[in-house]
Design a protein around this motif. Structure first.
Motif: not given
Ligand SMILES: Cc1ncc(C[n+]2csc(CCOP(=O)(O)OP(=O)(O)O)c2C)c(N)n1
Ligand code: SF4
Ligand code: SF4
Ligand SMILES: [Mg+2]
Lengths: 90, 297
Positions: A12, A15, A45, A62, B8-12, B49-56
């Motif tokens: 994934s 954002s 981040e 990011y 991972k990056p990309g969380h809000t 935030k579906f469909p993403d997840s920061a958790w690996n």
């Protein structure tokens, strides 16, 4: 059977939170860096990567421009610069 | 440590959110053989935030009140499968999810003796729904449900003593930590996971939005809470206080208060500041936070 499942979280992309930066962005001077990696350890981040002065890099896709990397750097080697000060917004 | 990126990056999360920083430090210290159950709250919302997840790592969203119960089920299943020894189970929630609505499930998890690390990310209010006070909101904080008025300077109750409540269950390890001391968080997570049984950790995580400070001030604000004695960094092992971060000189609480908008109303009010200083002084005494002066001659 279950509700929404995210089967391959590693894939994934999240954002592109880099677009949230409105004023300042961190810039590595790469002058006095001693490779202590404190900036990496405090970036909320997880968007700084690398090992030393030469390889440490910020992923501006990011980076939200929070400034924590700049505050923690013991060598003042990360400056927060106006977003538009060096060419276009990254 | 794993080379794999576990958060991972990309969380809000908001820029400068200490909860997002602490969550990453926790999972990096725990490593990839970890399963997480997560209460509702900012952390759950901004990281998945579906469909993403920061958790690996395997991660499940429970209800607001029951990550401790869900984690208990996961632990029981791992024992049945013979895989518990190779797998860490972490239950995590905010302060509202821990000290208020999730307290019953947490108490059950502690009392039944599950081999789980419970982490409370303490940003001292219900942030995800707009800064309502919780049982862990400090004395005289301005929140949307403890507003300042002519009669009251904010929240009228002191923080619920969650570390002591957890400790009273007779569990092997209880610790507090702070986003202002990142290495200390990781040391305590590793230590907790090396101990079998239920563990409780509470991490102080400034929230720029709810505490009203600049995003770049997050680490400084977190440090001040510790350096004033308002958020002591302590450890209990097998019921006994086994560690406390000490300081030769503790700072006056005003330095911490003036760094945040949520306490701004107190600044011209020496009587209120005195009451908050008394809370810090009490902590300093209770946990012995003052380091003995080194003899220099
Ligand atoms: C049973 C239930 N009641 C209320 C809510 C709404 N709700 C979602 S998150 C939240 C606040 C969470 O506060 P906290 O646990 O402190 O975590 P934070 O957001 O501050 O990190 C609330 C009230 C809910 N999801 N479920
Ligand atoms: S400004 Fe904040 S988000 Fe950007 S690289 Fe620095 S610590 Fe990370
Ligand atoms: S509201 Fe506070 S806790 Fe929630 S994401 Fe923003 S900074 Fe973090
Ligand atoms: Mg909270």
């Amino acid at each position: 059977m279950f509700g929404p499942l995210i089967v391959k979280p590693a894939k994934s992309k999240g954002s592109k939170t880099g677009s949230w930066r409105v004023k300042l962005r961190p810039e590595f001077l790469k002058k006095n860096c001693i490779g202590c990696k404190l900036c990496i350890s405090v970036c909320p981040e997880a968007c700084i990567q690398g090992k030393d002065k030469e390889t440490i890099k910020i992923n501006y896709e990011y980076c939200k421009g929070c400034g924590l990397c700049s505050v923690i750097c013991p060598k003042s080697d990360i400056l927060m610069l106006e977003e538009e000060s060096k060419g276009d917004k990254k | 440590m794993d080379n794999k990126i576990l958060f991972k990056p990309g969380h809000t999360a908001c820029a400068g959110c200490a909860q997002s920083l602490a969550a990453r430090l926790v999972i990096e210290a725990a490593g990839s053989n970890t399963i997480i159950a997560n209460n509702t709250g900012c952390l759950e919302v901004f990281s998945t935030k579906f469909p993403d997840s920061a958790w690996n790592v395997p991660w499940i969203h429970s209800l607001f009140e029951n990550c401790a119960a869900v984690a208990s089920g996961i632990e029981a299943a791992l024992i049945y499968l013979g895989k518990k020894d190779a797998t860490n189970v972490i239950a995590q929630a905010g302060d509202g999810g821990t000290a208020d609505i999730g307290l019953q499930a947490l108490s059950g998890m502690l009392e039944r003796g599950h081999d789980i690390l419970y982490i409370c990310y303490d940003n001292e209010a219900y942030m995800n729904t707009g800064v309502q006070r919780s049982g862990l909101t400090p004395f005289y904080t301005n929140t949307t449900t403890s507003p300042i008025s002519a009669r009251f300077p904010g929240n009228l109750r002191p923080k619920k003593p969650m570390p002591e409540i957890a400790n009273a269950h007779g569990i092997p390890y209880v610790a507090t930590a702070s986003a202002g001391f990142p290495q200390d968080i990781q040391r305590k997570v590793k230590k907790a996971l090396s101990i079998k049984g239920p563990k409780y950790m509470q991490i102080h995580v400034p929230c720029p939005l709810g505490w009203r400070h600049e995003s770049g001030q997050t680490l400084a604000v977190a440090k001040l809470a510790v350096e004033t004695g308002l958020y002591p960094l302590i450890e209990y092992e097998n019921g006994k206080l086994s560690g406390a971060r000490k300081f030769a000189q503790l700072k006056p609480v005003e330095e911490y208060l003036k760094a945040q908008g949520r306490f701004k109303h107190l600044l011209g009010d020496p009587e209120s500041i005195k009451q908050i200083q008394a809370i810090a002084d009490n902590n300093i005494l209770k946990y012995n936070l003052k380091a003995e002066a080194q003899k220099s001659d």
